[in-house]
Scaffold this motif. Structure first.
Motif, short mmCIF file in Angstrom:
data_model
loop_
_atom_site.label_atom_id
_atom_site.label_comp_id
_atom_site.label_asym_id
_atom_site.label_seq_id
_atom_site.Cartn_x
_atom_site.Cartn_y
_atom_site.Cartn_z
N GLN A 188 0.87 -1.17 0.00
CA GLN A 188 0.00 0.00 0.00
C GLN A 188 0.91 1.22 0.00
OE1 GLN A 188 -3.35 -0.60 -0.05
NE2 GLN A 188 -2.91 -2.79 0.00
N GLN A 189 1.21 1.72 -1.19
CA GLN A 189 2.25 2.74 -1.32
C GLN A 189 1.94 4.01 -0.53
OE1 GLN A 189 3.26 3.46 -5.40
NE2 GLN A 189 3.66 1.31 -5.85
N GLU A 190 0.69 4.48 -0.59
CA GLU A 190 0.33 5.70 0.15
C GLU A 190 0.48 5.48 1.64
OE1 GLU A 190 -0.82 9.54 0.95
OE2 GLU A 190 -0.28 8.63 -0.98
N ARG A 243 7.14 -1.83 4.48
CA ARG A 243 6.26 -2.59 3.60
C ARG A 243 4.99 -2.94 4.36
NH1 ARG A 243 8.30 -4.70 -1.07
NH2 ARG A 243 6.08 -4.85 -1.54
N VAL A 244 3.86 -2.64 3.77
CA VAL A 244 2.57 -3.01 4.33
C VAL A 244 2.04 -4.18 3.50
CG1 VAL A 244 0.22 -2.28 4.85
CG2 VAL A 244 2.12 -0.68 5.15
N PHE A 245 1.89 -5.32 4.14
CA PHE A 245 1.47 -6.52 3.41
C PHE A 245 -0.04 -6.55 3.33
CE2 PHE A 245 0.75 -11.06 2.79
CZ PHE A 245 1.71 -11.34 1.83
N ALA A 246 -0.57 -6.70 2.13
CA ALA A 246 -2.01 -6.72 1.91
C ALA A 246 -2.58 -8.05 2.33
CB ALA A 246 -2.32 -6.45 0.45
N ARG A 247 -3.69 -8.03 3.07
CA ARG A 247 -4.36 -9.24 3.51
C ARG A 247 -5.81 -9.23 3.04
NH1 ARG A 247 -3.22 -10.71 9.79
NH2 ARG A 247 -1.05 -11.32 9.67
N GLU A 248 -6.41 -10.42 3.04
CA GLU A 248 -7.82 -10.49 2.71
C GLU A 248 -8.65 -9.84 3.80
OE1 GLU A 248 -8.74 -14.54 2.09
OE2 GLU A 248 -7.43 -14.76 0.33
N ARG A 249 -8.20 -9.94 5.03
CA ARG A 249 -8.91 -9.30 6.13
C ARG A 249 -8.37 -7.89 6.36
NH1 ARG A 249 -8.60 -13.39 10.97
NH2 ARG A 249 -6.39 -13.00 10.68
N ARG A 250 -8.98 -7.17 7.29
CA ARG A 250 -8.65 -5.76 7.47
C ARG A 250 -7.45 -5.55 8.39
NH1 ARG A 250 -14.09 -3.12 9.49
NH2 ARG A 250 -14.03 -5.01 10.76
N GLU A 251 -7.01 -6.57 9.10
CA GLU A 251 -5.89 -6.39 10.03
C GLU A 251 -4.62 -6.02 9.28
OE1 GLU A 251 -7.85 -9.27 10.21
OE2 GLU A 251 -9.11 -8.21 11.65
#
Length: 503
Positions: A154-156, A180-188
């Motif tokens: 999530q670049q921003e 680095r923010v790792f994208a997940r299926e859930r919101r955590e």
């Protein structure tokens, strides 16, 4: 692949596409067959013609003029053989009427069928193993695809964290190398930070001391002793600390993200001079306390049961039980192998259903030593107080909420028995104070009477306590007493109690 991708994303996606292509080749393999086909029967009849009919004066008549009638008669004979009952008197009489060598023919039909059936079983076994390998390749491709998608980041959000957290950590002499923010299926949230300590020399600034140099006379510069203190910061020593803990970083990160963050189970403890990767996740709302009680079957040195309790990075606790077929060392090896594979697949990021399917296919690939074991898996979500249960041939589990108990049953087979994984998956919601009780079949079988599940539910209520370990001990003790302290089978109990975190 469409759209822009980071280099590592693109490379992993290429791996995934290669595995997808390979899995597609395995998917084109012919399906298994339960019965002999027309080609098999024609081949069988051809062998009988050469073996039995050669030299017979009626050969041309049987195989030309009466071929269709005789073929139906032989097919009916083979159906009787396939049913396991042998040929009926009527079939034997018809064979005698149509063939001068009826006894030799019946023996050849039976022997030929058994040989063809054995060949069919071996062919199915080979196809079964290839399909199992194809299943593993496909699930690996799925995991690589999800990993590539997660690396998008999530670049921003990463830029905001770097800017805000950088200011916070500057006062601790910690430098951010990467976010680095790792994208997940859930919101955590799941955040990776590369951090290191400043290596330059810093003098210590004490309470009330100015950051400006003293004048020649030794007096404070104009503006007073507090005019140049760092704005908005506690008056603490600013000398370079020896280390900064990951917990301190998590506190600063929580302020930047607007939600409570905590170091992941695999996170390093402290920041040092050398750059290192730190892993942080959203702090869970709940916590799970677990207890275990075990008894080995009388006369055995080791238990055939194995269990595992693992806290994962995604805020889930994996409670798993495996019961190897039989008891003793061999059963222990089987269940231990299942638990080890389950831990490895879940740690690698495979979903629990995929992990069970891959374990099943892995067992089928073993030629010399087939492995059969039950799988009882409960994934407890500490964010939302829910659980997902997967059972493959496992004993019932019990979920207690207040004074109500739900029995989770299954009618599936153990892993390693069928080509396609035979398991049942269930989702349940929990609440603070709820209990999850898992057990091997030796525990339930130790309860006398027919209505064992109801008796177990009553025992769970009677032995209930806030301490999960004590609860498991009391429950096992009651069951053991019901068997007059004689363990006829291996017995293992897992108890999990979920509570809401305070503060």
């Amino acid at each position: 692949m469409s759209g822009w991708m980071q280099p590592e994303q693109e490379q992993i996606m290429r791996y995934a596409e290669a595995y997808y292509s390979l899995a597609e080749l395995f998917g084109r393999l012919p399906c298994q067959r339960e019965r002999l086909g027309n080609e098999d029967l024609q081949s069988l009849f051809g062998e009988i013609k050469d073996r039995v009919c050669t030299g017979c004066g009626q050969m041309n008549r049987c195989w030309m003029d009466m071929h269709a009638k005789n073929g139906r008669l032989w097919y009916a004979f083979l159906q009787d053989v396939e049913s396991g009952g042998g040929s009926s008197p009527e079939q034997k009489e018809l064979l005698r009427e149509t063939c001068e060598r009826s006894e030799k023919l019946s023996l050849a039909l039976r022997a030929g069928y058994e040989e063809a059936r054995l060949n069919l079983l071996w062919s199915n076994r080979m196809l079964e193993q290839r399909q199992a390998a194809g299943e593993q390749i496909l699930q690996t491709a799925e995991l690589l695809k999800r990993t590539s998608e997660g690396l998008a980041g999530q670049q921003e959000q990463e830029w905001q964290i770097r800017r805000r957290l950088g200011r916070e950590l500057r006062y601790l002499h910690v430098e951010i190398d990467d976010v680095r923010v790792f994208a997940r299926e859930r919101r955590e949230m799941e955040i990776y930070l590369t951090l290191h300590m400043h290596t330059g020399h810093r003098r210590t600034l004490y309470y009330g001391e100015s950051t400006k140099p003293l004048t020649k006379s030794g007096a404070q510069p104009r503006g007073g002793p507090f005019s140049s203190l760092l704005p908005g910061r506690p008056l603490l020593p600013l000398g370079r600390p020896s280390v900064v803990s990951a917990k301190t970083i998590a506190e600063a990160l929580s302020e930047c993200c607007g939600e409570r963050m905590s170091p992941a189970p695999d996170c390093r403890a402290s920041v040092w001079d050398e750059p290192a990767l730190f892993h942080f996740v959203s702090d869970a709302n709940y916590q799970l306390f677990c207890g275990v009680a075990r008894i080995t079957k009388d006369g055995e040195l080791v238990s055939g049961d194995n269990y595992s309790l693992v806290l994962q990075d995604n805020g889930r606790v994996a409670m798993s039980l495996a019961d190897g077929m039989g008891s003793g060392i061999e059963a222990n090896r089987e269940s231990e192998k299942v638990i080890e594979l389950l831990e490895q697949f879940l740690a690698a990021g495979f979903p629990q259903e995929t992990a069970v399917r891959m374990i099943n296919s892995g067992m089928l690939l073993q030629n010399n030593s087939p492995c059969f074991s039950t799988i009882d898996l409960c994934m407890v979500d500490l964010y939302h107080a829910t659980c997902d249960l997967i059972k493959a041939g496992a004993a019932p589990s019990f979920i207690r909420k207040n004074q109500e108990i739900e029995v989770i049953r299954t009618g599936s087979f153990p892993t390693g028995v069928l080509q396609h994984s035979d398991y049942e998956s269930m989702h349940r919601s929990l609440e603070p104070g709820a209990n999850i009780v898992m057990m091997t079949d030796g525990v339930l079988d130790a309860i006398p009477g027919e209505n064992r599940e109801q008796t177990m539910a009553e025992l769970i209520i009677r032995t209930m306590t806030r301490n999960a370990q004590e609860h498991a001990r009391r429950l096992m003790e009651r069951v053991y007493l019901m068997q007059q302290r004689q363990a006829r089978d291996d017995m293992t109990l897992l108890v999990g109690t979920i509570w809401e975190k305070s503060g």
